[in-house]
Scaffold this active site. Sequence first.
Site, short mmCIF file in Angstrom:
data_model
loop_
_atom_site.label_atom_id
_atom_site.label_comp_id
_atom_site.label_asym_id
_atom_site.label_seq_id
_atom_site.Cartn_x
_atom_site.Cartn_y
_atom_site.Cartn_z
N GLY A 10 -27.97 23.42 -38.11
CA GLY A 10 -29.29 23.90 -37.69
C GLY A 10 -29.27 25.41 -37.57
CG LEU A 76 -26.04 23.44 -30.62
CD1 LEU A 76 -26.02 24.52 -31.69
CD2 LEU A 76 -26.62 24.03 -29.35
CB THR A 95 -32.16 10.90 -31.56
OG1 THR A 95 -32.67 9.94 -32.46
CG2 THR A 95 -31.07 11.71 -32.20
CE1 TYR A 151 -35.80 18.94 -28.03
CE2 TYR A 151 -36.83 20.64 -26.67
CZ TYR A 151 -35.78 20.21 -27.48
OH TYR A 151 -34.71 21.05 -27.71
CE LYS A 155 -32.32 18.81 -26.08
NZ LYS A 155 -30.88 18.74 -26.42
#
Length: 326
Positions: A10, A76, A95, A151, A155
Amino acid sequence: MHVLITGGAGFIGSHLVDRHLTARDKVHVVDDLSTGFQSNVAAHLSNPHFRFTQADIVTWADLNEAVTWADRIYHLAAVVGVFRVLERPIDVLATNIAGCERLLRAVDHCGWRPEVLLASSSEVYGPRTDPCLREDMDLIIQPEAPPRWNYAISKLADEAFALSYARTKDIPVTVVRLFNTVGPRQTGRYGMVVPRFVSQAVAGEPLTVFGDGAQSRSFTDVRDTVQMLDQLAGCASTDGLIVNVGGNHEISINELAERAIERADSMSPVEHLPYEVAYGQEYVDISHRCPDLTRLHGLIEYLPQWTLDATLDDLIARVRHREGAS
Ligand code: UDP
């Protein structure tokens, strides 16, 4: 040093690869190439100190072996980018949470204690409106909001795993909350504003400002970010800590559009798009976002070297060079 970088093809990961290979460390990247690109690490494929594996962190068969080999792990690997989060709200949770837990469990079982740096995000601060965001603030969850916050939720779960593994299993984990990071190799495909504005300005196309453009962000160049991540990962006093990583020069998205047009010497107009049109659904944007960097500066001495103008100039030159070559 042996360095394992999950998600290392990435944008941020590949800059960490460059940095560690330059320091003559051995680097192993695992990436499923869902948002990363093999071209980001292609220059290193023939380097005997570099190894690339295409695999999903959730199912990768060689994870335990790779973790045992590593002295340092940057985690990451994650589903990222607003467009992708809105398109795949379940994958983001599944994921990001399963991948992080699997990695930490592998570290716990590997027989020793590599340093782990977990990439979290300023998204976890959610819709807070404070002028500066501090690591010890209570966080706001909007459970009935659309999947836009998935998201952030993923996190937050990762952070909770990391801190719990640090406390109960003595794993030296540092959690970094990354604020808007920009620079070479970042793609605009998943919604990130800077590469989109730069490409639009160079092409003479309208710059698409979402909403009224009064929302603001503070951007950091990835080449500064990776220096800070490297220093934090190597710093023993960060174990079990959450640290904001970013810069604190805020700029509105309207000003950013004007700046990109000016630096590219472009005739592009600015076009404001309602969020429903931009994202294809209702969207709660964050009105401003700026980190409190007291903790970061108490831990490391590094000060960012790249101004936003220097980053924009560099990105504009790269887009022009690429277009000239094609
Ligand atoms: N944005 C925009 N035009 C674009 C892409 C993004 O105006 O073409 C806006 C977006 O709505 C947000 C800001 O730019 O207000 C930063 O977006 P990005 O996705 O880069 O980062 P984040 O929202 O995660 O801070």
